[in-house]
Design an enzyme around this catalytic site. Structure first.
Site, PDB file in Angstrom:
ATOM      1  CG  ASP A 130      -1.943  -1.078   1.224  1.00  0.00           C
ATOM      2  OD1 ASP A 130      -1.984  -1.844   0.245  1.00  0.00           O
ATOM      3  OD2 ASP A 130      -2.708  -1.174   2.203  1.00  0.00           O
ATOM      4  CG  ASP A 174     -13.086  -2.239   0.282  1.00  0.00           C
ATOM      5  OD1 ASP A 174     -12.538  -3.334   0.074  1.00  0.00           O
ATOM      6  OD2 ASP A 174     -12.790  -1.202  -0.333  1.00  0.00           O
TER       7      ASP A 174
END
Length: 241
Positions: free
Chosen positions: A8, A129
């Site tokens: 990330d 998500d």
């Protein structure tokens, strides 16, 4: 089952978040390229990358980093974060990204997902998500009243072949994957799409459990950086019969 080690990126740096909270960003590696090449040397074929700044801003921010990895390693790059229109999808795919993840836009404008799938097929994935079973968007900063399975079925109807499911409450916690929700998703969508699990991976037991669910893939981030999961072993278990 494929294992996707994760990088990330926030402010050009390799970080991990705790439960998606940007305020908890913790640097986990000094150099993204060295980290990616290390994953490759351990046997990874794919890498999962997220543009955290892009997710928060709604537009690609760290593009050069992801394209650099795609062009200068043997890894196939799966990328999400801030990809909200066809132009961004086209830009990334034309620059070597193997799979583009559409997240927030899947919730807000399924027409764009349909257009992307029509043009690029299984090079498109949808990231779902979930927090308490409900879908979140905009870098997980925005909640909705849409059930995660409901959205998955809508995306399958739109032609999506790859779904990445993340339980936000487990992401970055090393508390184990949400097998209950993954199992429910697998049952509801059985045979209609590839499911990639994300969030909460801790040890090889999580890899084994996901393998038993016959999932397509598992994303591993903090567990690799913290040393609770050996990537080579995870790949061996994932790819084993």
């Amino acid at each position: 089952m494929i294992i996707l080690p994760a990088i990330d990126i926030k402010d050009g740096t390799c970080v991990r978040l705790y439960k998606g909270d940007f305020a908890t960003a913790e640097k986990v590696a000094d150099n993204y390229m060295q980290t990616a090449k290390g994953f490759a040397s351990d046997g990874a074929k794919w890498i999962h990358m997220v543009d955290l700044d892009g997710a928060k801003n709604g537009t690609p921010v760290n593009s050069d980093i992801f394209i650099d990895v795609a062009k200068n390693t043997c890894l196939k790059v799966e990328l999400g974060g801030g990809i909200r229109n066809i132009d961004a999808v086209e830009y990334y795919i034309s620059n070597g990204i193997s799979r583009v993840i559409l997240g927030s836009i899947a919730l807000k404008n399924s027409q764009i997902v349909m257009e992307a799938v029509k043009e690029y097929g299984d090079r498109i994935a949808v990231g779902i998500d979930s927090k308490n079973g409900m879908v979140a968007a905009e870098g997980w900063l925005e909640a909705s009243e849409v059930d995660y399975i409901q959205l998955a079925l809508q995306m399958i109807a739109a032609g999506v072949k790859n779904i990445i499911f993340t339980d936000i409450s487990k992401d970055g916690t090393l508390s184990g994957v949400n097998l209950e929700q993954l199992s429910a998703l697998k049952t509801a969508t059985y045979g209609k799409c590839n499911i990639i699990a994300s969030g909460g991976v801790h040890t090889i037991a999580d890899i084994t459990a996901c393998k038993k669910l016959d999932l397509y893939g598992v994303i591993c981030g903090k567990s690799i950086y913290s040393g609770t999961l050996d990537l080579k072993e995870a790949i061996k278990v994932g790819e084993g019969d």
